[in-house]
Scaffold this motif. Structure first.
Motif, PDB file in Angstrom:
ATOM      1  N   UNK A  37     -11.602   3.520  -4.027  1.00  0.00           N
ATOM      2  CA  UNK A  37     -10.789   2.612  -3.197  1.00  0.00           C
ATOM      3  C   UNK A  37      -9.294   2.832  -3.318  1.00  0.00           C
ATOM      4  N   UNK A  38      -8.835   3.371  -4.453  1.00  0.00           N
ATOM      5  CA  UNK A  38      -7.403   3.635  -4.602  1.00  0.00           C
ATOM      6  C   UNK A  38      -6.930   4.580  -3.504  1.00  0.00           C
ATOM      7  N   UNK A  39      -7.741   5.600  -3.210  1.00  0.00           N
ATOM      8  CA  UNK A  39      -7.331   6.602  -2.242  1.00  0.00           C
ATOM      9  C   UNK A  39      -7.814   6.268  -0.843  1.00  0.00           C
ATOM     10  N   UNK A  40      -8.747   5.330  -0.722  1.00  0.00           N
ATOM     11  CA  UNK A  40      -9.201   4.901   0.602  1.00  0.00           C
ATOM     12  C   UNK A  40      -8.282   3.843   1.187  1.00  0.00           C
ATOM     13  N   UNK A  41      -7.442   3.206   0.351  1.00  0.00           N
ATOM     14  CA  UNK A  41      -6.591   2.114   0.819  1.00  0.00           C
ATOM     15  C   UNK A  41      -5.160   2.562   1.066  1.00  0.00           C
ATOM     16  N   UNK A  42      -4.961   3.842   1.330  1.00  0.00           N
ATOM     17  CA  UNK A  42      -3.624   4.277   1.716  1.00  0.00           C
ATOM     18  C   UNK A  42      -3.230   3.566   3.011  1.00  0.00           C
ATOM     19  N   UNK A  43      -1.983   3.192   3.116  1.00  0.00           N
ATOM     20  CA  UNK A  43      -1.551   2.399   4.263  1.00  0.00           C
ATOM     21  C   UNK A  43      -1.604   3.225   5.541  1.00  0.00           C
ATOM     22  N   UNK A  44      -1.969   2.569   6.625  1.00  0.00           N
ATOM     23  CA  UNK A  44      -2.059   3.204   7.937  1.00  0.00           C
ATOM     24  C   UNK A  44      -1.182   2.406   8.891  1.00  0.00           C
ATOM     25  N   UNK A  83       5.068  -1.914  -8.790  1.00  0.00           N
ATOM     26  CA  UNK A  83       4.386  -1.766  -7.505  1.00  0.00           C
ATOM     27  C   UNK A  83       3.014  -1.128  -7.684  1.00  0.00           C
ATOM     28  N   UNK A  84       2.916  -0.143  -8.572  1.00  0.00           N
ATOM     29  CA  UNK A  84       1.628   0.509  -8.812  1.00  0.00           C
ATOM     30  C   UNK A  84       0.643  -0.446  -9.496  1.00  0.00           C
ATOM     31  N   UNK A  85       1.133  -1.231 -10.432  1.00  0.00           N
ATOM     32  CA  UNK A  85       0.267  -2.214 -11.093  1.00  0.00           C
ATOM     33  C   UNK A  85      -0.273  -3.210 -10.080  1.00  0.00           C
ATOM     34  N   UNK A  86       0.593  -3.693  -9.193  1.00  0.00           N
ATOM     35  CA  UNK A  86       0.156  -4.659  -8.174  1.00  0.00           C
ATOM     36  C   UNK A  86      -0.871  -4.023  -7.241  1.00  0.00           C
ATOM     37  N   UNK A  87      -0.658  -2.761  -6.910  1.00  0.00           N
ATOM     38  CA  UNK A  87      -1.581  -2.044  -6.032  1.00  0.00           C
ATOM     39  C   UNK A  87      -2.969  -1.946  -6.665  1.00  0.00           C
ATOM     40  N   UNK A 143      -4.197  -3.850  -9.023  1.00  0.00           N
ATOM     41  CA  UNK A 143      -4.772  -5.185  -9.162  1.00  0.00           C
ATOM     42  C   UNK A 143      -5.473  -5.629  -7.887  1.00  0.00           C
ATOM     43  N   UNK A 144      -4.990  -5.153  -6.733  1.00  0.00           N
ATOM     44  CA  UNK A 144      -5.575  -5.552  -5.449  1.00  0.00           C
ATOM     45  C   UNK A 144      -6.831  -4.742  -5.135  1.00  0.00           C
ATOM     46  N   UNK A 145      -6.776  -3.418  -5.347  1.00  0.00           N
ATOM     47  CA  UNK A 145      -7.850  -2.574  -4.829  1.00  0.00           C
ATOM     48  C   UNK A 145      -8.950  -2.275  -5.839  1.00  0.00           C
ATOM     49  N   UNK A 146      -8.776  -2.637  -7.123  1.00  0.00           N
ATOM     50  CA  UNK A 146      -9.823  -2.383  -8.112  1.00  0.00           C
ATOM     51  C   UNK A 146     -10.417  -3.688  -8.634  1.00  0.00           C
ATOM     52  N   UNK A 147     -11.679  -3.616  -8.944  1.00  0.00           N
ATOM     53  CA  UNK A 147     -12.372  -4.784  -9.483  1.00  0.00           C
ATOM     54  C   UNK A 147     -11.933  -5.037 -10.923  1.00  0.00           C
ATOM     55  N   UNK A 148     -11.793  -6.316 -11.335  1.00  0.00           N
ATOM     56  CA  UNK A 148     -11.454  -6.622 -12.738  1.00  0.00           C
ATOM     57  C   UNK A 148     -12.478  -6.083 -13.732  1.00  0.00           C
ATOM     58  N   UNK A 179       0.825  -1.198   0.000  1.00  0.00           N
ATOM     59  CA  UNK A 179       0.000   0.000   0.000  1.00  0.00           C
ATOM     60  C   UNK A 179       0.864   1.254   0.000  1.00  0.00           C
ATOM     61  N   UNK A 180       0.254   2.406  -0.109  1.00  0.00           N
ATOM     62  CA  UNK A 180       0.976   3.662  -0.284  1.00  0.00           C
ATOM     63  C   UNK A 180       0.570   4.645   0.800  1.00  0.00           C
ATOM     64  N   UNK A 181       1.452   5.591   1.080  1.00  0.00           N
ATOM     65  CA  UNK A 181       1.162   6.630   2.062  1.00  0.00           C
ATOM     66  C   UNK A 181       0.942   7.979   1.406  1.00  0.00           C
TER      67      UNK A 181
END
Length: 429
Positions: A83-90, A42-46, A48-53, A6-8
């Motif tokens: 979700x891209x911006x809601x899944x920032x790492x905490x 890393x961005x592609x993997x991110x 792939x996780x947080x967006x629906x296919x 995830x990203x900060x």
């Protein structure tokens, strides 16, 4: 907690999303256009996780995969890129600090009066240690600096839990508490009021409960607010508390799919515009600072800011801004020291008048005010002024051997040219 995926900060993700939105670039082409090519995988993997296919997938062209967005931006009221911006790492330190500050301020003895920052800090740190020490009673090396090495070599059980507890035990909580308290104030969960030299923090009292008709109307307002407001505005996620109410049957027009990636920046700029504060940011690697004058969107849904800087007004595209922040102090003009010009004396060697005029013409092409005075039968002297004599080295090489540097005010230009010519001659020996 594993934060590697995830990203900060979304600053680096925004230009990546813009390129990915075209859907035509391969992996190599994307890397060539990104400032940090190593972040592509890393961005592609991110994503792939947080967006629906349904909305984010790839197509194969030969051996390459080309990722792209698909679907209707108006598929539902809530933009599916959120979700891209809601899944920032905490960090777990942040989360634990938030909970402890709220728990301390929610105690009966502090709900009304609140606590000064020094008391809040001491109480929260003590509460944190009370929470962690029961897990570390059997660890003899908990106060030692090399606890990671000793934990690895020890035969203790539940090493993952102990590692996390020891990491939290050695955390610098004083700085964490100050930052997290400020963020809770910004979020509207607690208030701060200056008393003398210290701030006093209080928990915001809970609002009275709404009736059923009021709750329904409030949910409809939130659904509209969610669809039209900027992503960073307080309350933009509040509608998730009312899943029992159906979504309204309308859509927000002219809402570009990827525009929400700029919402945090637009929100800060609007704050600065309203309060008259200065902002600072990096624009394509160059630091900028000034006062926002106007924010607008062009016909192609591109967002711009008009900035009043120290010596000029300039327009910048918001999408290309990064590390944006509000400045508390006024922007001060930077004094530019006047650079003294460097005096260079040239000696011109010539065989006849025609050759002399030709060389003087070349010098006057660069320095129109230069004048030559005869020194002997076949030499003349010419004086010129320049800010940096070293910038003339390539030009002076083209005039060699007809033009010689006699002296310069720094005393370094002649030596530099002589050294360059000696190195060039050594290549032919």
């Amino acid at each position: 907690m594993n934060n590697t995926l995830y990203i900060k900060s979304t600053d680096e993700l925004r230009p990546f999303l813009e390129l990915a939105g075209y859907g035509c670039y391969s992996r190599q082409q994307m890397k060539q256009r990104l400032e940090k090519a190593g972040t592509y995988d890393k961005r592609i993997e991110f994503l792939n996780v947080c967006l629906s296919p349904t909305y984010w997938h790839y197509s194969r062209q030969g051996k390459e995969r080309r990722f792209s967005f698909h679907g209707d931006a108006y598929h539902r009221l809530h933009n599916y890129l959120t979700p891209i911006f809601a899944m920032k790492s905490l960090d777990i330190q942040w989360l634990l600090c938030y909970l402890m500050i709220l728990a301390v301020l929610n105690r009966p003895e502090t709900q009304q009066t609140g606590m000064t920052y020094s008391d809040l800090q001491d109480t929260v740190i003590q509460a944190l240690y009370d929470l962690l020490l029961p897990h570390l009673q059997q660890v003899p090396f908990r106060n030692q600096a090399d606890w990671k090495k000793q934990l690895k070599e020890s035969k203790l059980d539940h090493k993952n839990t102990l590692s996390l507890a020891l990491q939290l035990y050695h955390e610098s909580w004083a700085s964490q508490i100050r930052r997290r308290a400020k963020e809770l104030v910004d979020a509207g969960l607690i208030t701060s009021q200056r008393e003398g030299k210290e701030l006093r923090y209080r928990l915001v009292p809970a609002a009275p409960l709404l009736t059923a008709p009021e709750t329904r109307r409030f949910a409809q307002v939130l659904f509209f607010y969610e669809g039209a407001a900027l992503l960073r505005l307080p309350g933009c996620y509040l509608s998730q508390r009312y899943p029992e109410y159906p979504l309204p049957h309308y859509q927000v027009r002219h809402h570009r799919l990827l525009s929400l990636s700029n919402d945090p920046q637009v929100y800060l700029l609007l704050q600065a515009l309203r309060s008259g504060q200065a902002v600072s940011f990096s624009y394509r690697g160059t630091p900028k600072e000034g006062y926002p004058v106007k924010v607008w969107i062009d016909a192609y849904q591109r967002e711009y800011i008009r900035l009043r800087e120290v010596h000029q007004c300039a327009t910048y595209r918001i999408h290309r801004m990064s590390r944006l922040r509000l400045e508390k102090q006024a922007v001060k003009a930077v004094r530019k020291e006047k650079k003294t010009k460097q005096q260079i004396l040239l000696r011109i060697h010539y065989q006849d008048i025609a050759g002399f005029r030709k060389i003087v013409a070349k010098i006057q092409d660069h320095f129109p005010e230069a004048e030559a005075e005869a020194e002997s039968m076949h030499t003349a002297l010419c004086s010129i002024e320049v800010q940096d004599g070293r910038s003339l080295i390539p030009w002076l090489r083209t005039l060699h051997p007809a033009v010689e540097v006699v002296t310069d005010s720094t005393g370094k230009l002649r030596d530099r040219l002589q050294k360059d010519f000696e190195e060039a001659l050594a290549q032919y020996e």
